[in-house]
Design a protein around this motif. Structure first.
Motif, mmCIF file in Angstrom:
data_model
loop_
_atom_site.group_PDB
_atom_site.id
_atom_site.type_symbol
_atom_site.label_atom_id
_atom_site.label_comp_id
_atom_site.label_asym_id
_atom_site.label_seq_id
_atom_site.Cartn_x
_atom_site.Cartn_y
_atom_site.Cartn_z
ATOM 1 N N VAL A 143 0.843 -1.192 0.000
ATOM 2 C CA VAL A 143 0.000 0.000 0.000
ATOM 3 C C VAL A 143 0.882 1.247 0.000
ATOM 4 O O VAL A 143 2.014 1.239 0.498
ATOM 5 C CB VAL A 143 -0.956 0.050 1.220
ATOM 6 C CG1 VAL A 143 -1.948 -1.099 1.175
ATOM 7 C CG2 VAL A 143 -0.192 0.039 2.532
ATOM 8 N N ASP A 144 0.322 2.308 -0.590
ATOM 9 C CA ASP A 144 0.955 3.632 -0.576
ATOM 10 C C ASP A 144 2.426 3.580 -0.990
ATOM 11 O O ASP A 144 2.746 3.054 -2.043
ATOM 12 C CB ASP A 144 0.755 4.289 0.787
ATOM 13 C CG ASP A 144 -0.725 4.523 1.088
ATOM 14 O OD1 ASP A 144 -1.519 4.616 0.130
ATOM 15 O OD2 ASP A 144 -1.099 4.582 2.269
ATOM 16 N N ASP A 145 3.320 4.090 -0.136
ATOM 17 C CA ASP A 145 4.724 4.195 -0.528
ATOM 18 C C ASP A 145 5.545 2.967 -0.155
ATOM 19 O O ASP A 145 6.772 2.985 -0.223
ATOM 20 C CB ASP A 145 5.356 5.443 0.092
ATOM 21 C CG ASP A 145 5.209 5.483 1.615
ATOM 22 O OD1 ASP A 145 4.582 4.546 2.173
ATOM 23 O OD2 ASP A 145 5.699 6.435 2.236
ATOM 24 N N LYS A 173 -0.620 -2.453 -5.976
ATOM 25 C CA LYS A 173 -0.681 -1.725 -4.720
ATOM 26 C C LYS A 173 -2.086 -1.162 -4.521
ATOM 27 O O LYS A 173 -2.855 -1.025 -5.478
ATOM 28 C CB LYS A 173 0.280 -0.525 -4.765
ATOM 29 C CG LYS A 173 1.688 -0.764 -4.299
ATOM 30 C CD LYS A 173 2.380 0.586 -4.233
ATOM 31 C CE LYS A 173 3.802 0.478 -3.752
ATOM 32 N NZ LYS A 173 4.429 1.806 -3.618
ATOM 33 N N TRP A 175 -3.631 2.407 -3.095
ATOM 34 C CA TRP A 175 -3.326 3.750 -2.603
ATOM 35 C C TRP A 175 -4.473 4.176 -1.696
ATOM 36 O O TRP A 175 -5.577 4.435 -2.158
ATOM 37 C CB TRP A 175 -3.142 4.718 -3.767
ATOM 38 C CG TRP A 175 -1.853 4.463 -4.484
ATOM 39 C CD1 TRP A 175 -1.659 3.704 -5.604
ATOM 40 C CD2 TRP A 175 -0.562 4.929 -4.083
ATOM 41 N NE1 TRP A 175 -0.326 3.677 -5.936
ATOM 42 C CE2 TRP A 175 0.371 4.421 -5.028
ATOM 43 C CE3 TRP A 175 -0.100 5.726 -3.034
ATOM 44 C CZ2 TRP A 175 1.744 4.690 -4.941
ATOM 45 C CZ3 TRP A 175 1.264 5.999 -2.956
ATOM 46 C CH2 TRP A 175 2.168 5.489 -3.900
ATOM 47 N N GLN A 177 -4.832 6.795 0.143
ATOM 48 C CA GLN A 177 -5.173 8.215 0.080
ATOM 49 C C GLN A 177 -5.027 8.660 -1.372
ATOM 50 O O GLN A 177 -4.019 8.398 -2.012
ATOM 51 C CB GLN A 177 -4.246 9.048 0.970
ATOM 52 C CG GLN A 177 -4.247 8.639 2.441
ATOM 53 C CD GLN A 177 -5.590 8.850 3.107
ATOM 54 O OE1 GLN A 177 -6.336 9.760 2.737
ATOM 55 N NE2 GLN A 177 -5.920 8.005 4.074
ATOM 56 N N ASN A 184 -8.589 2.289 -7.548
ATOM 57 C CA ASN A 184 -7.602 1.333 -7.037
ATOM 58 C C ASN A 184 -7.674 -0.009 -7.758
ATOM 59 O O ASN A 184 -6.762 -0.824 -7.636
ATOM 60 C CB ASN A 184 -7.797 1.124 -5.537
ATOM 61 C CG ASN A 184 -6.833 1.966 -4.713
ATOM 62 O OD1 ASN A 184 -5.625 1.834 -4.861
ATOM 63 N ND2 ASN A 184 -7.369 2.830 -3.875
#
Length: 338
Positions: A143-145, A173, A175, A177, A184
């Motif tokens: 997820v995210d970074d 992944k 995201w 936010q 997604n």
């Protein structure tokens, strides 16, 4: 149900999809394929345990093999929800670690749990202690970074350390936010090679791949490349005939294949029983709209059902009227049209 070989069934599965893979949809899909593993919509553990919403567990015996997907992050609550699912007769309990919706995040479950593998491990251990049926996990690659090449193997290793041997990996992944749940499913790039690499690194795990796969041809390629299973989502819902009618033959080697008009005919007793019990026609036929995608008459099939199934008194005769548009449709210049 112990007589079902879930590892074999999981060679192909239809993804759990909110508002789509309800019991009526699953009954339809089972008529199309005897072997494909089917999943419920995600059912939250709080809804079952605190809300008493056990009606969410209703299904038809014909749906086996069928898995219950749970959402949650409290080990004790998940264990209790799993007990209810096992008592209802589900063949598998699956924990959702992939859904990116805001509603799911606020409940601290779904894809956000990719950040807390130890909590996921505690959850699956509690579920396993509570039930005798197989427990599995559906996750993202990160997820995210997060760096999936680091996060995913660590996640699999942690969860497998608690005895989980079967995972379905959505090769994107999430995201949490900035992207909607719909975005997604499409925007984060797919990383199929990473999932295949995980199979090489964890040869003893049963790994299924999910995300962006739309045809049986693609599914066969992933299986031939060494993965244990393929999960198909939206394509299996919007164009079920192309995905499911030949699945038993092509994926499982079974001499079984039906056609879409036969499936419609086989749905009629189920529809009649549903109407007799107070149900509405559209609750079933909304899942049947894509049965003839790409075939002559498909547009008329969809229109007749879409316009008529909500009307009071609508019943099997409407389905047969819609079917007439398909079976009697002219084929223009030998081609097909939607």
């Amino acid at each position: 149900m112990s007589e079902i070989d879930l590892h074999r069934a999981a060679r192909l599965s239809v993804a759990p999809m909110m508002d789509w893979t309800d019991r009526h949809c699953r009954y339809l899909h089972r008529l199309m394929s005897k072997d494909t593993l089917l999943y419920t919509e995600m059912v939250t553990a709080p809804a079952l345990v605190r809300g008493g919403a056990v009606h969410l567990l209703e299904y038809s015996a014909e749906e086996h093999p069928v898995a219950l997907q749970l959402g949650g992050s409290d080990p004790r609550e998940l264990a209790e929800a799993a007990r209810l699912g096992a008592a209802a007769g589900y063949d598998e309990i699956n924990l959702n670690v992939g859904c990116p919706s805001d509603r799911v995040q606020s409940g601290t479950f779904g894809a956000v749990l990719m950040r807390q593998p130890e909590l996921v491990a505690d959850c699956v251990e509690a579920i396993q202690d509570a039930v005798d049926v197989e427990v599995t996990v559906k996750c993202r690659i990160g997820v995210d970074d997060q760096d999936p090449s680091t996060v995913l193997p660590e996640f699999l290793d942690t969860i497998a350390g608690r005895g989980i041997t079967r995972f379905t990996i959505h090769a994107r992944k999430a995201w949490l936010q900035g992207l909607s749940p719909k975005e997604n499913r499409d925007i984060p790039p797919l990383d199929y090679p990473l999932v295949h690499k995980m199979k090489a690194e964890f040869p003893d795990l049963h790994l299924s791949i999910n995300g962006g796969i739309t045809t049986l041809d693609e599914a066969v390629l992933h299986l031939e490349a060494g993965l244990d299973g393929v999960m198909i989502g939206r394509a299996a819902y919007h164009n079920p005939s192309d995905v499911l009618l030949a699945a038993d033959r092509r994926i499982y080697g079974r001499d079984h294949e039906v056609d879409a008009p036969t499936v419609v005919a086989d749905m009629l007793p189920y529809i009649e029983a549903h109407l007799t019990s107070g149900g509405r026609l559209h609750q079933i036929t909304r899942h049947m709209l894509g049965l003839f995608t790409g075939r002559p008459g498909a547009r008329h099939w969809r229109r007749v059902l879409s316009e008529g199934a909500n009307k009071p008194g609508a019943g099997p005769e409407l389905v047969l009227a819609a079917l007439d548009h398909v079976t009697n449709a002219p084929v223009a210049n030998g081609g097909i049209h939607a």
